[in-house]
Design a protein around this motif. Structure first.
Motif, PDB file in Angstrom:
ATOM      1  N   UNK A  11       0.849  -1.184   0.000  1.00 36.83           N
ATOM      2  CA  UNK A  11       0.000   0.000   0.000  1.00 36.83           C
ATOM      3  C   UNK A  11       0.888   1.238   0.000  1.00 36.83           C
ATOM      4  N   UNK A  12       0.585   2.177  -0.863  1.00 36.25           N
ATOM      5  CA  UNK A  12       1.349   3.419  -0.927  1.00 36.25           C
ATOM      6  C   UNK A  12       0.603   4.526  -0.190  1.00 36.25           C
ATOM      7  N   UNK A 113       5.811   4.786   2.038  1.00 37.39           N
ATOM      8  CA  UNK A 113       5.418   6.177   2.238  1.00 37.39           C
ATOM      9  C   UNK A 113       6.290   7.071   1.366  1.00 37.39           C
ATOM     10  N   UNK A 114       5.638   7.978   0.645  1.00 38.26           N
ATOM     11  CA  UNK A 114       6.366   8.974  -0.123  1.00 38.26           C
ATOM     12  C   UNK A 114       5.656  10.308   0.034  1.00 38.26           C
ATOM     13  N   UNK A 115       6.173  11.351  -0.592  1.00 40.55           N
ATOM     14  CA  UNK A 115       5.600  12.684  -0.429  1.00 40.55           C
ATOM     15  C   UNK A 115       5.141  13.242  -1.770  1.00 40.55           C
ATOM     16  N   UNK A 116       4.213  14.189  -1.706  1.00 42.82           N
ATOM     17  CA  UNK A 116       3.600  14.728  -2.912  1.00 42.82           C
ATOM     18  C   UNK A 116       4.531  15.610  -3.718  1.00 42.82           C
ATOM     19  N   UNK A 117       5.703  15.930  -3.164  1.00 46.75           N
ATOM     20  CA  UNK A 117       6.664  16.764  -3.905  1.00 46.75           C
ATOM     21  C   UNK A 117       7.851  15.966  -4.419  1.00 46.75           C
ATOM     22  N   UNK A 118       7.739  14.636  -4.399  1.00 43.17           N
ATOM     23  CA  UNK A 118       8.803  13.748  -4.905  1.00 43.17           C
ATOM     24  C   UNK A 118       8.647  13.570  -6.417  1.00 43.17           C
ATOM     25  N   UNK A 119       8.793  14.652  -7.158  1.00 40.10           N
ATOM     26  CA  UNK A 119       8.428  14.667  -8.579  1.00 40.10           C
ATOM     27  C   UNK A 119       9.363  13.875  -9.479  1.00 40.10           C
ATOM     28  N   UNK A 175       9.875   5.973   2.670  1.00 42.70           N
ATOM     29  CA  UNK A 175       9.937   5.252   3.940  1.00 42.70           C
ATOM     30  C   UNK A 175       9.132   3.961   3.827  1.00 42.70           C
ATOM     31  N   UNK A 176       9.395   3.066   4.766  1.00 45.08           N
ATOM     32  CA  UNK A 176       8.798   1.734   4.735  1.00 45.08           C
ATOM     33  C   UNK A 176       8.335   1.353   6.129  1.00 45.08           C
TER      34      UNK A 176
END
Length: 273
Positions: A11-12, A113-119, A175-176
């Motif tokens: 799941x992301x 887990x990632x972030x919305x600015x990891x373009x 992250x994991x």
């Protein structure tokens, strides 16, 4: 014979929250309500990230953790995934840790887990990170890129690095969390995780001796993560990814310009088209 590691779906969680009561300068300039929908080379950051995450064959369900989902839900890929039932929203909270807990509620583990600015992270980048976490049987993990790889991606892409015995590394905002029990490790991120800028956070999270080793660059990242593992009672590992682009995210005007420059190299100039 099938390989269960390669078949496992994760799941992301995509962190797309905003600071309470503060309009981000990039959002203000772009005339939008939150940073995650600021366009970079013509495409909103959150739309880019969701497109890349959803194209990764190791990712199943996707959750966006956000304070204002309506503006985000209008993006085309996101609207399509919402209609298909593959993507859902979770409520953003007042800090990153409580937002992670909100996103994880009722989710199937493991979580990436990632972030919305990891373009700049590609589907292959997410696949690499997930594969290495599964192979390491990690309870928790953080993605890191080597200093030389980040500088090769763009000399202006990152200004500060974590220094360890085997060299400098940059956080990739990947992250994991391998299980629900691993949520305790999310406490490491409680004040934003900006350990390079705020050394007291290292003391609080890891202890004074680790801060000294960290500052002197005399300890190994593996030993540091092993010590943190003992503190939280789960296996935490550093995962080194192969591409320095993955450490470059959009924090400010400088990194926005760097990111857009790289995307124009990859895609061509959207404005020119």
């Amino acid at each position: 014979m099938s390989d269960p590691i390669n078949q496992q779906k994760v799941t992301a969680l995509i962190m797309a929250g905003k600071r309470s009561g503060v309009l981000d300068p990039l959002a203000e300039r772009a005339g939008v309500a939150q940073k995650c929908v600021v366009p970079v080379n013509g495409i909103a950051m959150i739309e880019r990230v969701v497109s890349q995450v959803s194209a990764c064959d190791r990712v199943g369900a996707i959750r966006i953790v956000a304070h204002e989902p309506d503006e985000i839900a209008q993006q085309p890929t996101i609207a399509k995934l919402l209609a298909e039932g593959r993507l859902t929203f979770a409520e953003g909270k007042f800090n990153i840790v409580d937002s992670v807990f909100s996103g994880a509620e009722g989710a199937d583990f493991p979580l990436m887990i990632t972030t919305a600015d990891n373009c700049l992270v590609t589907p292959e980048g997410y696949s690499e990170f997930i594969g290495k976490c599964l192979e390491a049987e990690a309870g928790g993990a953080a993605g890191l890129a080597r200093k030389e790889d980040v500088r090769a991606a763009d000399p202006q892409g990152q200004a500060k690095f974590y220094q360890f015995k085997d060299g400098g590394y940059s956080n990739c905002n990947m992250y994991w969390l391998g299980s629900e029990q691993a949520l305790s490790a999310a406490e490491i991120m409680r004040e934003g995780g900006q350990f390079v800028k705020f050394p007291r956070r290292i003391i609080k999270a890891f202890g004074l001796m680790n801060l000294i080793r960290f500052r002197m660059g005399t300890g190994s990242k593996e030993k540091l993560f092993d010590q943190i593992s003992r503190r939280f009672g789960i296996k935490l590992v550093p995962v080194v990814v192969s591409d320095g682009h993955y450490a470059i995210d959009v924090d400010n005007e400088r990194t926005y310009a760097v990111t857009e420059k790289i995307l124009k190299r990859r895609e061509g100039d959207a404005a020119a088209g």
